[in-house]
Design a protein around this motif. Structure first.
Motif, mmCIF file in Angstrom:
data_model
loop_
_atom_site.group_PDB
_atom_site.id
_atom_site.type_symbol
_atom_site.label_atom_id
_atom_site.label_comp_id
_atom_site.label_asym_id
_atom_site.label_seq_id
_atom_site.Cartn_x
_atom_site.Cartn_y
_atom_site.Cartn_z
ATOM 1 N N LYS A 7 1.123 -0.795 0.019
ATOM 2 C CA LYS A 7 -0.225 0.487 0.173
ATOM 3 C C LYS A 7 0.701 1.083 -0.306
ATOM 4 O O LYS A 7 1.918 1.636 0.602
ATOM 5 C CB LYS A 7 -1.286 -0.002 1.643
ATOM 6 C CG LYS A 7 -1.808 1.228 1.069
ATOM 7 C CD LYS A 7 -2.710 0.896 2.497
ATOM 8 C CE LYS A 7 -2.216 1.544 3.753
ATOM 9 N NZ LYS A 7 -3.677 1.757 4.326
ATOM 10 N N LYS A 8 0.239 2.641 -1.110
ATOM 11 C CA LYS A 8 1.298 2.995 -0.632
ATOM 12 C C LYS A 8 0.904 4.143 0.321
ATOM 13 O O LYS A 8 0.107 4.132 1.168
ATOM 14 C CB LYS A 8 1.141 4.327 -1.822
ATOM 15 C CG LYS A 8 1.264 4.374 -3.115
ATOM 16 C CD LYS A 8 1.075 5.119 -4.399
ATOM 17 C CE LYS A 8 1.160 4.278 -5.489
ATOM 18 N NZ LYS A 8 0.871 5.128 -6.722
ATOM 19 N N ILE A 71 -2.273 11.770 -13.536
ATOM 20 C CA ILE A 71 -2.668 9.811 -13.059
ATOM 21 C C ILE A 71 -3.924 10.313 -14.195
ATOM 22 O O ILE A 71 -4.870 11.535 -13.747
ATOM 23 C CB ILE A 71 -2.910 9.806 -11.795
ATOM 24 C CG1 ILE A 71 -1.521 10.607 -11.218
ATOM 25 C CG2 ILE A 71 -4.204 9.310 -11.475
ATOM 26 C CD1 ILE A 71 -1.480 10.400 -9.688
ATOM 27 N N ILE A 75 -7.899 6.439 -12.515
ATOM 28 C CA ILE A 75 -7.191 5.806 -12.163
ATOM 29 C C ILE A 75 -6.806 6.657 -10.110
ATOM 30 O O ILE A 75 -6.971 6.421 -9.366
ATOM 31 C CB ILE A 75 -6.088 5.913 -13.013
ATOM 32 C CG1 ILE A 75 -6.143 4.163 -13.875
ATOM 33 C CG2 ILE A 75 -4.727 5.233 -11.398
ATOM 34 C CD1 ILE A 75 -6.207 3.205 -13.614
ATOM 35 N N LYS A 78 -9.707 5.831 -8.193
ATOM 36 C CA LYS A 78 -9.819 4.554 -7.626
ATOM 37 C C LYS A 78 -8.504 4.299 -6.699
ATOM 38 O O LYS A 78 -8.386 4.091 -5.744
ATOM 39 C CB LYS A 78 -9.732 3.266 -8.338
ATOM 40 C CG LYS A 78 -10.420 3.655 -9.209
ATOM 41 C CD LYS A 78 -10.448 2.286 -10.443
ATOM 42 C CE LYS A 78 -11.878 2.237 -11.229
ATOM 43 N NZ LYS A 78 -11.607 1.422 -12.885
ATOM 44 N N THR A 79 -7.857 5.586 -6.969
ATOM 45 C CA THR A 79 -6.272 5.124 -5.347
ATOM 46 C C THR A 79 -6.077 6.213 -4.995
ATOM 47 O O THR A 79 -5.413 5.774 -3.668
ATOM 48 C CB THR A 79 -5.237 5.112 -6.703
ATOM 49 O OG1 THR A 79 -5.495 4.264 -8.226
ATOM 50 C CG2 THR A 79 -3.888 4.988 -6.277
ATOM 51 N N TYR A 80 -6.826 7.635 -5.115
ATOM 52 C CA TYR A 80 -6.632 8.450 -3.883
ATOM 53 C C TYR A 80 -7.778 8.557 -2.430
ATOM 54 O O TYR A 80 -8.807 8.986 -3.982
ATOM 55 C CB TYR A 80 -5.332 9.856 -4.692
ATOM 56 C CG TYR A 80 -4.524 8.927 -5.374
ATOM 57 C CD1 TYR A 80 -3.016 9.102 -3.897
ATOM 58 C CD2 TYR A 80 -4.513 8.854 -5.979
ATOM 59 C CE1 TYR A 80 -2.146 9.694 -4.379
ATOM 60 C CE2 TYR A 80 -3.192 7.989 -7.067
ATOM 61 C CZ TYR A 80 -2.174 8.716 -6.191
ATOM 62 O OH TYR A 80 -0.777 8.087 -6.482
#
Length: 85
Positions: A7-8, A71, A75, A78-80
């Motif tokens: 995980k980031k 980005i 994406i 969904k990611t941040y």
């Protein structure tokens, strides 16, 4: 060796590109109007990996050293998550 999940944990600063002249000037974005009818990604920004094409609605992220990258909207969303406070 087993596959592991990662995980980031770093935070980034990002701004959704709206196509405005102000944002184009701020990030030194190039516009190729002849591409706009063929491809929605008619904007270009210089990144550490080279020029990157993108469109209105995509996000421009700024790294810890002031570098930029794009980005795609789908994406990014969904990611941040937004950091409150």
């Amino acid at each position: 060796m087993a596959v592991r999940e990662y995980k980031k944990t770093a935070t980034i600063k990002a701004e959704q590109f709206d196509g405005s002249f102000e944002m184009m000037e701020k990030y030194l974005i190039q516009y190729a109007p002849f591409l706009s009818e063929i491809a929605p990604s008619s904007y270009s920004i210089r990144t550490l990996e080279g020029d990157m094409k993108f469109g209105v609605g995509d996000y421009i992220a700024t790294g810890v050293d002031g570098e930029y990258w794009v980005i795609k909207k789908e994406i990014f969303e969904k990611t941040y998550v937004l950091v409150e406070g």
